[in-house]
Design a protein around this motif. Structure first.
Motif, PDB file in Angstrom:
ATOM      1  N   GLY A 148       0.825  -1.201   0.000  1.00  0.00           N
ATOM      2  CA  GLY A 148       0.000   0.000   0.000  1.00  0.00           C
ATOM      3  C   GLY A 148       0.858   1.249   0.000  1.00  0.00           C
ATOM      4  N   PRO A 149       0.224   2.415  -0.041  1.00  0.00           N
ATOM      5  CA  PRO A 149       0.973   3.663  -0.109  1.00  0.00           C
ATOM      6  C   PRO A 149       1.891   3.906   1.070  1.00  0.00           C
ATOM      7  CG  PRO A 149      -1.375   4.076   0.269  1.00  0.00           C
ATOM      8  CD  PRO A 149      -1.224   2.635  -0.106  1.00  0.00           C
ATOM      9  N   LEU A 150       1.539   3.403   2.242  1.00  0.00           N
ATOM     10  CA  LEU A 150       2.396   3.637   3.408  1.00  0.00           C
ATOM     11  C   LEU A 150       3.711   2.874   3.322  1.00  0.00           C
ATOM     12  CD1 LEU A 150      -0.046   3.695   6.452  1.00  0.00           C
ATOM     13  CD2 LEU A 150       0.627   5.535   4.917  1.00  0.00           C
ATOM     14  N   ALA A 151       3.739   1.837   2.489  1.00  0.00           N
ATOM     15  CA  ALA A 151       4.969   1.058   2.334  1.00  0.00           C
ATOM     16  C   ALA A 151       6.074   1.891   1.701  1.00  0.00           C
ATOM     17  CB  ALA A 151       4.695  -0.186   1.492  1.00  0.00           C
ATOM     18  N   ARG A 152       5.714   3.011   1.062  1.00  0.00           N
ATOM     19  CA  ARG A 152       6.719   3.875   0.441  1.00  0.00           C
ATOM     20  C   ARG A 152       7.461   4.727   1.465  1.00  0.00           C
ATOM     21  NH1 ARG A 152       2.246   6.550  -3.536  1.00  0.00           N
ATOM     22  NH2 ARG A 152       1.346   4.611  -4.351  1.00  0.00           N
ATOM     23  N   LEU A 153       6.912   4.856   2.658  1.00  0.00           N
ATOM     24  CA  LEU A 153       7.479   5.748   3.657  1.00  0.00           C
ATOM     25  C   LEU A 153       8.629   5.089   4.414  1.00  0.00           C
ATOM     26  CD1 LEU A 153       4.234   7.222   5.286  1.00  0.00           C
ATOM     27  CD2 LEU A 153       5.445   8.016   3.239  1.00  0.00           C
ATOM     28  N   THR A 154       9.609   5.899   4.797  1.00  0.00           N
ATOM     29  CA  THR A 154      10.635   5.405   5.703  1.00  0.00           C
ATOM     30  C   THR A 154      10.038   5.275   7.094  1.00  0.00           C
ATOM     31  OG1 THR A 154      11.391   7.614   6.357  1.00  0.00           O
ATOM     32  CG2 THR A 154      12.396   6.649   4.363  1.00  0.00           C
ATOM     33  N   ALA A 155      10.765   4.637   7.992  1.00  0.00           N
ATOM     34  CA  ALA A 155      10.278   4.474   9.362  1.00  0.00           C
ATOM     35  C   ALA A 155      10.048   5.835  10.020  1.00  0.00           C
ATOM     36  CB  ALA A 155      11.272   3.649  10.172  1.00  0.00           C
ATOM     37  N   ARG A 156      10.965   6.783   9.788  1.00  0.00           N
ATOM     38  CA  ARG A 156      10.823   8.108  10.377  1.00  0.00           C
ATOM     39  C   ARG A 156       9.616   8.838   9.804  1.00  0.00           C
ATOM     40  NH1 ARG A 156      12.184  10.199  14.949  1.00  0.00           N
ATOM     41  NH2 ARG A 156      14.451  10.121  14.742  1.00  0.00           N
ATOM     42  N   GLU A 157       9.413   8.733   8.491  1.00  0.00           N
ATOM     43  CA  GLU A 157       8.264   9.389   7.851  1.00  0.00           C
ATOM     44  C   GLU A 157       6.957   8.802   8.362  1.00  0.00           C
ATOM     45  OE1 GLU A 157      10.800  10.292   3.771  1.00  0.00           O
ATOM     46  OE2 GLU A 157       9.351   8.645   3.842  1.00  0.00           O
ATOM     47  N   ALA A 158       6.928   7.484   8.576  1.00  0.00           N
ATOM     48  CA  ALA A 158       5.723   6.844   9.103  1.00  0.00           C
ATOM     49  C   ALA A 158       5.445   7.327  10.526  1.00  0.00           C
ATOM     50  CB  ALA A 158       5.875   5.325   9.078  1.00  0.00           C
ATOM     51  N   THR A 159       6.500   7.515  11.315  1.00  0.00           N
ATOM     52  CA  THR A 159       6.338   8.033  12.672  1.00  0.00           C
ATOM     53  C   THR A 159       5.779   9.446  12.649  1.00  0.00           C
ATOM     54  OG1 THR A 159       8.155   6.668  13.505  1.00  0.00           O
ATOM     55  CG2 THR A 159       7.553   8.609  14.810  1.00  0.00           C
ATOM     56  N   VAL A 180       6.391  12.861   2.966  1.00  0.00           N
ATOM     57  CA  VAL A 180       5.143  12.103   3.128  1.00  0.00           C
ATOM     58  C   VAL A 180       4.142  12.500   2.048  1.00  0.00           C
ATOM     59  CG1 VAL A 180       3.101  11.828   4.600  1.00  0.00           C
ATOM     60  CG2 VAL A 180       5.394  11.689   5.608  1.00  0.00           C
ATOM     61  N   PHE A 181       3.963  13.809   1.861  1.00  0.00           N
ATOM     62  CA  PHE A 181       3.022  14.281   0.845  1.00  0.00           C
ATOM     63  C   PHE A 181       3.418  13.779  -0.541  1.00  0.00           C
ATOM     64  CE2 PHE A 181       2.205  18.279   3.607  1.00  0.00           C
ATOM     65  CZ  PHE A 181       1.303  17.557   4.389  1.00  0.00           C
ATOM     66  N   THR A 182       4.698  13.846  -0.858  1.00  0.00           N
ATOM     67  CA  THR A 182       5.172  13.413  -2.178  1.00  0.00           C
ATOM     68  C   THR A 182       4.942  11.924  -2.393  1.00  0.00           C
ATOM     69  OG1 THR A 182       6.870  15.143  -2.227  1.00  0.00           O
ATOM     70  CG2 THR A 182       7.195  13.246  -3.679  1.00  0.00           C
ATOM     71  N   LYS A 183       5.297  11.118  -1.400  1.00  0.00           N
ATOM     72  CA  LYS A 183       5.186   9.666  -1.541  1.00  0.00           C
ATOM     73  C   LYS A 183       3.740   9.189  -1.543  1.00  0.00           C
ATOM     74  CE  LYS A 183       9.770   8.689   0.338  1.00  0.00           C
ATOM     75  NZ  LYS A 183      10.564   8.009   1.398  1.00  0.00           N
ATOM     76  N   LEU A 184       2.834   9.997  -0.969  1.00  0.00           N
ATOM     77  CA  LEU A 184       1.414   9.643  -1.010  1.00  0.00           C
ATOM     78  C   LEU A 184       0.703  10.299  -2.197  1.00  0.00           C
ATOM     79  CD1 LEU A 184       0.398   9.768   2.772  1.00  0.00           C
ATOM     80  CD2 LEU A 184       1.186   7.828   1.413  1.00  0.00           C
ATOM     81  N   ASP A 185       1.494  10.892  -3.102  1.00  0.00           N
ATOM     82  CA  ASP A 185       0.976  11.488  -4.334  1.00  0.00           C
ATOM     83  C   ASP A 185      -0.026  12.613  -4.063  1.00  0.00           C
ATOM     84  OD1 ASP A 185       2.460   9.687  -5.932  1.00  0.00           O
ATOM     85  OD2 ASP A 185       0.911   8.154  -5.691  1.00  0.00           O
ATOM     86  N   LEU A 186       0.278  13.436  -3.074  1.00  0.00           N
ATOM     87  CA  LEU A 186      -0.574  14.565  -2.737  1.00  0.00           C
ATOM     88  C   LEU A 186       0.042  15.836  -3.315  1.00  0.00           C
ATOM     89  CD1 LEU A 186      -1.283  13.549   0.954  1.00  0.00           C
ATOM     90  CD2 LEU A 186      -2.842  13.359  -0.978  1.00  0.00           C
ATOM     91  N   GLU A 198      -5.561   2.818   5.747  1.00  0.00           N
ATOM     92  CA  GLU A 198      -4.705   1.665   5.464  1.00  0.00           C
ATOM     93  C   GLU A 198      -4.371   0.902   6.717  1.00  0.00           C
ATOM     94  OE1 GLU A 198      -0.425   0.473   3.463  1.00  0.00           O
ATOM     95  OE2 GLU A 198      -1.362   2.366   2.923  1.00  0.00           O
ATOM     96  N   ARG A 199      -4.111   1.620   7.799  1.00  0.00           N
ATOM     97  CA  ARG A 199      -3.760   0.957   9.046  1.00  0.00           C
ATOM     98  C   ARG A 199      -4.909   0.131   9.593  1.00  0.00           C
ATOM     99  NH1 ARG A 199       1.665   0.669  10.383  1.00  0.00           N
ATOM    100  NH2 ARG A 199       2.650   2.691  10.228  1.00  0.00           N
TER     101      ARG A 199
END
Length: 222
Positions: free
Chosen positions: A151-162, A194-200, A218-219
């Motif tokens: 899913g889209p969250l898989a594109r985020l690094t651990a820090r970005e997800a935090t 985060v915005f870029t990786k979620l295509d916002l 997603e969570r």
């Protein structure tokens, strides 16, 4: 703000009314059950006096299960732009998702036992009334039990997800910087990623809300 308060516990309901009015808000109506919530808000809207925000419990009469939350979902469908904050002792999985599914923002889910500071509570109400999303950290953790590997969250690094998780809890960039001991510039960079990786898109005025809603949907495995 004009606020409608619904809770079947009279002492809590009247305590919330007193607190809100003490800080300059106007309580335009109260209800002790789901039917009173539905009818009260609808009557105000018909009279051109719709509340800016509904503050409701989950477990209310007539069944004492999820009547308050279902009423809130119904009101969101009936009245476009109505902000809703759920204040409860429980996490009602299915209806949390339904509350978030319209993608409009203006929703919050707080747990009664974890509201420890009045200023933070009032800020949460204001954030939601302004179209934001605020979800208690325990509710966020409850929703994070499942995650799609692609899913889209898989594109985020651990820090970005935090960082995105803290955004879901209603934290501002300054709050995130303080929590993670980062500079304001570092937080701004993470948020931008985060915005870029979620295509916002940069011209999307609601992209912070959309990012949070993507995270919560997603969570929760939706």
């Amino acid at each position: 703000m004009k606020i409608f308060v619904a809770d079947d516990a009279v002492l809590l309901r009247e305590g919330l009314v007193s607190l809100l009015e003490r800080f300059g808000h106007t309580v335009v109506g109260t209800a002790a059950d789901a039917r009173g919530l539905l009818d009260g808000v609808s009557a105000l809207a018909a009279a051109g006096e719709a509340p800016d925000l509904v503050l409701t419990d989950v477990r209310m009469p007539p069944t004492g299960t999820d009547d308050g939350l279902r009423a809130a979902v119904t009101l969101r469908l009936r009245h476009d732009g109505l902000a809703v904050v759920v204040l409860s002792q429980v996490v009602a999985d299915a209806y949390v998702q339904e509350l978030l599914d319209d993608g409009r923002g203006g929703v919050g889910y707080l747990l009664k036992d974890r509201v420890g500071k009045v200023p933070a509570f009032l800020r949460a109400l204001e954030t939601v009334a302004d179209g934001g999303v605020v979800v208690d950290p325990d509710v966020v953790r409850h929703l994070t039990r499942s995650r799609s590997a692609d899913g889209p969250l898989a594109r985020l690094t651990a820090r970005e997800a935090t960082v995105l998780g803290l955004m879901a809890e209603g934290a501002s960039n300054a709050d995130i910087a303080g929590t993670l001991h980062l500079s304001d510039a570092a937080v701004a960079k993470h948020v931008g990623n985060v915005f870029t990786k979620l295509d916002l898109a940069p011209d999307d005025a609601n992209r912070r809300v959309r990012a949070v809603l993507t995270y919560l949907r997603e969570r929760s495995g939706a």
